[in-house]
Design a protein around this motif. Structure first.
Motif, short mmCIF file in Angstrom:
data_model
loop_
_atom_site.label_atom_id
_atom_site.label_comp_id
_atom_site.label_asym_id
_atom_site.label_seq_id
_atom_site.Cartn_x
_atom_site.Cartn_y
_atom_site.Cartn_z
N VAL A 1 0.83 -1.20 0.00
CA VAL A 1 0.00 0.00 0.00
C VAL A 1 0.87 1.25 0.00
CG1 VAL A 1 -1.64 1.38 1.36
CG2 VAL A 1 -2.01 -1.08 1.07
N ARG A 2 1.92 1.25 0.80
CA ARG A 2 2.80 2.42 0.87
C ARG A 2 3.45 2.68 -0.48
NH1 ARG A 2 4.31 4.74 5.35
NH2 ARG A 2 3.94 2.87 6.61
N LYS A 3 3.97 1.63 -1.10
CA LYS A 3 4.64 1.80 -2.40
C LYS A 3 3.64 2.25 -3.46
CE LYS A 3 7.73 -0.48 -5.68
NZ LYS A 3 8.53 -1.70 -5.98
N ALA A 4 2.43 1.66 -3.45
CA ALA A 4 1.41 2.03 -4.42
C ALA A 4 0.99 3.49 -4.26
CB ALA A 4 0.20 1.11 -4.29
N ALA A 5 0.85 3.92 -3.02
CA ALA A 5 0.47 5.31 -2.77
C ALA A 5 1.53 6.26 -3.32
CB ALA A 5 0.29 5.55 -1.27
N ARG A 6 2.77 5.92 -3.10
CA ARG A 6 3.85 6.78 -3.59
C ARG A 6 3.89 6.79 -5.11
NH1 ARG A 6 8.41 4.94 0.96
NH2 ARG A 6 7.41 6.08 2.70
N GLU A 7 3.57 5.67 -5.74
CA GLU A 7 3.51 5.63 -7.19
C GLU A 7 2.37 6.48 -7.72
OE1 GLU A 7 3.95 4.64 -11.28
OE2 GLU A 7 5.32 4.81 -9.58
N CYS A 8 1.25 6.51 -7.00
CA CYS A 8 0.15 7.37 -7.42
C CYS A 8 0.57 8.84 -7.47
CB CYS A 8 -1.04 7.21 -6.49
SG CYS A 8 -1.92 5.64 -6.66
N PHE A 9 1.29 9.26 -6.45
CA PHE A 9 1.76 10.65 -6.45
C PHE A 9 2.76 10.88 -7.58
CE2 PHE A 9 0.44 10.41 -1.86
CZ PHE A 9 -0.61 11.30 -1.99
N ARG A 10 3.53 9.88 -7.90
CA ARG A 10 4.44 9.98 -9.04
C ARG A 10 3.67 10.15 -10.35
NH1 ARG A 10 6.90 5.65 -12.10
NH2 ARG A 10 8.78 6.34 -13.16
N GLN A 11 2.47 9.57 -10.43
CA GLN A 11 1.61 9.69 -11.61
C GLN A 11 0.86 11.02 -11.67
OE1 GLN A 11 -0.21 5.53 -10.77
NE2 GLN A 11 -0.75 5.99 -12.88
N ALA B 1 -1.04 12.29 -8.89
CA ALA B 1 -2.20 12.32 -8.01
C ALA B 1 -2.14 13.52 -7.07
CB ALA B 1 -2.29 11.03 -7.20
N SER B 2 -3.31 14.13 -6.82
CA SER B 2 -3.40 15.19 -5.81
C SER B 2 -4.13 14.71 -4.56
CB SER B 2 -4.11 16.41 -6.40
OG SER B 2 -5.34 16.06 -6.99
N PHE B 3 -4.63 13.47 -4.59
CA PHE B 3 -5.21 12.80 -3.43
C PHE B 3 -5.18 11.31 -3.73
CE2 PHE B 3 -8.59 13.26 -6.43
CZ PHE B 3 -9.41 12.16 -6.26
N GLU C 1 -1.49 7.92 6.05
CA GLU C 1 -0.18 8.44 6.46
C GLU C 1 0.58 9.02 5.27
OE1 GLU C 1 4.05 6.63 8.16
OE2 GLU C 1 2.17 5.57 8.57
N GLU C 2 0.58 8.29 4.14
CA GLU C 2 1.28 8.77 2.95
C GLU C 2 0.61 10.03 2.39
OE1 GLU C 2 4.15 7.78 1.47
OE2 GLU C 2 4.41 6.56 3.28
N ALA C 3 -0.72 10.08 2.43
CA ALA C 3 -1.42 11.27 1.96
C ALA C 3 -1.08 12.48 2.82
CB ALA C 3 -2.92 11.02 1.95
N LYS C 4 -1.07 12.30 4.13
CA LYS C 4 -0.74 13.41 5.02
C LYS C 4 0.67 13.92 4.77
CE LYS C 4 -3.95 12.48 8.82
NZ LYS C 4 -4.10 12.11 10.24
N ALA C 5 1.58 13.00 4.43
CA ALA C 5 2.95 13.41 4.13
C ALA C 5 3.01 14.31 2.90
CB ALA C 5 3.83 12.19 3.92
N ARG C 6 1.99 14.19 2.03
CA ARG C 6 1.90 15.02 0.83
C ARG C 6 0.88 16.14 1.01
NH1 ARG C 6 4.85 13.67 -4.11
NH2 ARG C 6 5.83 11.66 -3.69
#
Length: 412
Positions: A174-184, A186-188, A219-224
């Motif tokens: 989940v953590r890696k996937a979330a970070r990949e979304c932001f790389r794509q 993503a704004s949320f 947690e990953e969203a809050k970091a962003r």
């Protein structure tokens, strides 16, 4: 560019009484003044809106622009990249022509679409995107036949254009996937925490992802400096998500008094999606979906209606999203029309303007007609309070201003 919009009845998106004969001044990309005394530079273009109603640009907080082609053709690899891109660009044009100057894409487009619209290469609304939704193996959003290997679902992805569900099982994935979304781009983040209507290997009663897994995404969203919203069609999944700290629930089928109170206490909003249930009921075949999905559709309309009423009673912010998929996404205004039957016309309009903007954390930019906001405005040739059903007729939107520029004008 400067504009002086005069003569319209103004509905500001905040729920105040309509103001007849209002004037709105636009300077550059901002609203420079509102009211009968609003003034613009001497060289401003005068736009006479007498007999029309002026509103903030509408917002659809649950779209799937990347799923603008016939779904069965996509899953069977029958469409070229060029055709899928053309379908996406057509949907973007239809969306802004219908008066929706901003959308929140809850899964389906990649960063290239955001750049293409942002650079003005194709017409379209402002887009806030989740890129790939986070899904568990075999859960809602895991595309493709169960006879395929799990990772083969990514064959449907076109990098830079479309995004598909990111399969993520366990906290680390989940953590890696979330970070990949932001790389794509993503704004949320968007997660599927229950089964879905358009699913093959689950039911609406299933819960998906553990509280601990959902909390990692939060947690990953809050970091962003952003948030997580969740697809949810049952209260067990909603409870898990709210306990994990999500800020928004999509669909919200079956929300009861206890669940609504939990959402209110946790500061979570709700975005019901009545339009897709209505459209699937009326014309299931045009979406190219497997026939076994049809029987699920009827349960969700009643469940979402009950859920939004329970949420509203508890003080939960209720936004507006259409969730349309497939090649016919020109009925976004149907969501406002359906909500007006339940909440009243003004509340339905507010849900699709300032409430959506607040849910999306962009209320300082869009969602209401106020001095200093971005100049996203629409004019319609009907009384939205008396005839909200006409939002379902996009041709009744006769003027669209995005970023201070007129992008549609069909006034007679």
């Amino acid at each position: 560019m400067s504009l002086l919009l005069t003569g319209a009845t103004l509905i500001d998106g905040l729920g105040g009484d309509p103001v007849p004969g209002a004037t709105v001044a636009v300077s550059g990309d901002r609203i420079a003044g509102v009211g009968r005394t609003a003034t613009a530079p001497a060289d401003a273009d005068l736009v006479d809106l007498s007999g029309l109603t002026l509103l903030p640009g509408l917002i659809d907080a649950h779209v799937h622009i990347g799923h603008s082609s016939e779904m069965r053709a996509v899953l069977n690899n029958e469409l070229s990249v060029a055709e899928r891109a053309a379908d996406i660009f057509r949907t973007l044009r239809e969306t802004i022509d219908a008066g929706f100057t901003a959308v929140r894409d809850c899964g389906g487009i990649d960063h290239g679409v955001l750049r293409t619209v942002g650079r003005g290469l194709v017409p379209g609304p402002r887009i806030w995107s989740s890129a790939s939704p986070l899904v568990q193996c075999g859960g809602h959003g895991h595309l493709g036949s169960p006879f395929q290997a799990p990772d083969e679902s990514f064959a449907f992805r076109v990098r830079g254009l479309t995004a598909v569900g990111r399969i993520s099982d366990g906290r680390d994935e989940v953590r890696k996937a979330a970070r990949e979304c932001f790389r794509q781009g993503a704004s949320f983040l968007k997660m599927a925490v229950t089964g879905g209507v358009v699913s093959i290997a689950d039911t609406l009663d299933d819960t998906q992802f553990s509280i601990e897994e959902i909390a990692v995404a939060v947690e990953e969203a809050k970091a962003r400096h952003t948030y997580v919203t969740v697809h949810a069609h049952n209260i067990a999944g909603i409870h898990n998500a709210v306990k994990a700290g999500v800020e928004c629930v999509e669909h919200g089928t079956g929300i009861d008094e206890e669940t609504a109170a939990l959402m209110a206490a946790g500061g979570a909003a709700l975005v019901p999606t009545l339009a897709i249930a209505k459209v699937l009921t009326e014309d299931f075949e045009q979406h190219g979906l497997p026939p076994q999905i049809r029987e699920r559709v009827g349960d969700t309309m009643r469940g979402m209606t009950d859920g939004l009423l329970a949420a509203r009673a508890a003080g939960v912010p209720v936004g507006s999203g259409s969730d349309l998929i497939g090649p016919k996404q020109n009925r976004r205004g149907l969501e406002i029309a359906l909500k007006a039957e339940i909440l009243g016309a003004m509340e339905a309009i507010v849900s699709a303007t300032s409430v959506n903007a607040s849910i999306m954390r962009v209320a300082d930019k869009i969602g209401s007609v106020e001095t200093g906001k971005l100049a996203d405005l629409v004019a319609v040739d009907f009384d939205p309070l008396a005839n909200p059903e006409l939002f379902d007729q996009p041709e009744r939107v006769v003027l669209v201003v995005k970023n201070g520029r007129i992008v549609k004008d069909t006034r007679k």
